[in-house]
Design a protein around this motif. Structure first.
Motif, short mmCIF file in Angstrom:
data_model
loop_
_atom_site.label_atom_id
_atom_site.label_comp_id
_atom_site.label_asym_id
_atom_site.label_seq_id
_atom_site.Cartn_x
_atom_site.Cartn_y
_atom_site.Cartn_z
N ARG A 1 1.36 -16.27 -4.30
CA ARG A 1 2.46 -15.35 -4.56
C ARG A 1 3.73 -16.18 -4.49
NH1 ARG A 1 1.65 -11.24 -0.78
NH2 ARG A 1 0.24 -10.28 -2.26
N ALA A 2 4.50 -16.15 -5.54
CA ALA A 2 5.73 -16.93 -5.65
C ALA A 2 5.44 -18.42 -5.46
CB ALA A 2 6.78 -16.45 -4.65
N GLY A 3 4.29 -18.86 -5.96
CA GLY A 3 3.94 -20.28 -5.92
C GLY A 3 3.39 -20.78 -4.60
N LYS A 4 3.23 -19.89 -3.62
CA LYS A 4 2.71 -20.29 -2.31
C LYS A 4 1.41 -19.56 -2.03
CE LYS A 4 7.24 -21.20 -0.51
NZ LYS A 4 8.23 -20.91 0.50
N PRO A 5 0.45 -20.22 -1.34
CA PRO A 5 -0.82 -19.55 -1.02
C PRO A 5 -0.59 -18.28 -0.20
CG PRO A 5 -0.96 -21.89 -0.53
CD PRO A 5 0.48 -21.60 -0.86
N VAL A 6 -1.34 -17.25 -0.53
CA VAL A 6 -1.23 -15.97 0.18
C VAL A 6 -2.14 -16.02 1.40
CG1 VAL A 6 -1.57 -13.48 0.02
CG2 VAL A 6 -0.82 -14.75 -1.98
N LEU A 7 -1.60 -15.63 2.55
CA LEU A 7 -2.37 -15.52 3.79
C LEU A 7 -2.52 -14.05 4.13
CD1 LEU A 7 -0.76 -18.32 5.99
CD2 LEU A 7 -2.94 -18.39 4.78
N PHE A 8 -3.75 -13.64 4.39
CA PHE A 8 -4.04 -12.26 4.77
C PHE A 8 -4.35 -12.22 6.26
CE2 PHE A 8 -5.15 -12.70 0.33
CZ PHE A 8 -4.56 -11.59 -0.24
N ARG A 9 -3.92 -11.15 6.91
CA ARG A 9 -4.13 -11.02 8.35
C ARG A 9 -5.45 -10.38 8.71
NH1 ARG A 9 1.46 -10.19 11.38
NH2 ARG A 9 2.66 -11.61 10.09
N SER A 10 -6.09 -9.71 7.77
CA SER A 10 -7.37 -9.07 8.06
C SER A 10 -8.21 -9.02 6.80
CB SER A 10 -7.15 -7.65 8.59
OG SER A 10 -6.71 -6.81 7.55
N LEU A 11 -9.52 -8.80 6.99
CA LEU A 11 -10.41 -8.66 5.85
C LEU A 11 -10.09 -7.38 5.07
CD1 LEU A 11 -13.84 -9.87 7.23
CD2 LEU A 11 -12.37 -11.00 5.56
N ASP A 12 -9.61 -6.34 5.75
CA ASP A 12 -9.22 -5.12 5.05
C ASP A 12 -8.11 -5.40 4.04
OD1 ASP A 12 -11.07 -3.49 6.31
OD2 ASP A 12 -9.68 -2.91 7.90
N ASP A 13 -7.16 -6.23 4.42
CA ASP A 13 -6.08 -6.60 3.50
C ASP A 13 -6.63 -7.36 2.29
OD1 ASP A 13 -4.28 -5.44 5.25
OD2 ASP A 13 -3.65 -7.35 6.13
N VAL A 14 -7.60 -8.24 2.55
CA VAL A 14 -8.24 -8.99 1.46
C VAL A 14 -8.96 -8.02 0.53
CG1 VAL A 14 -10.02 -10.68 0.91
CG2 VAL A 14 -8.50 -11.09 2.83
#
Length: 100
Positions: free
Chosen positions: A45-58
């Motif tokens: 997102r905006a050229g940077k890797p996206v980090l998710f805080r939970s599997l639900d978010d993924v």
């Protein structure tokens, strides 16, 4: 690869693998797509890797891209420190199928 590019890729191709990468000792997840040529594309997102805080978010993000299957991969820092490659292709002891 941002979410719109991922949606477009999924709509045009059917031979790819989605990986949800968890890092041992860390509560964040990243999403990676490997295409048939073996090229890996990190969800950004905006050229940077996206980090998710939970599997639900993924799950929610992947469902928005019309993806309902992936592999959960645990990356172990000790392997990286001693120079071992990530073992994504090993049998199910290294990755676990997810269906959502």
């Amino acid at each position: 690869m941002d979410l719109n590019e991922l949606k477009g890729f999924v709509a045009r191709h059917d031979n790819f693998e989605i990986r949800v990468i968890g890092h041992a000792g860390n509560r964040f997840y990243q999403v990676e797509l490997e295409d048939v040529e073996g090229q890996r594309h990190m969800l950004t997102r905006a050229g940077k890797p996206v980090l998710f805080r939970s599997l639900d978010d993924v799950y929610l993000e992947l469902k928005r891209a019309d993806i309902h299957r992936a592999y959960l991969v645990e990356q172990v820092p000790e392997d990286e420190m001693i120079g071992h490659r990530a073992r994504y292709q090993d049998p199910l002891n290294a990755r676990m199928p997810l269906v959502f």
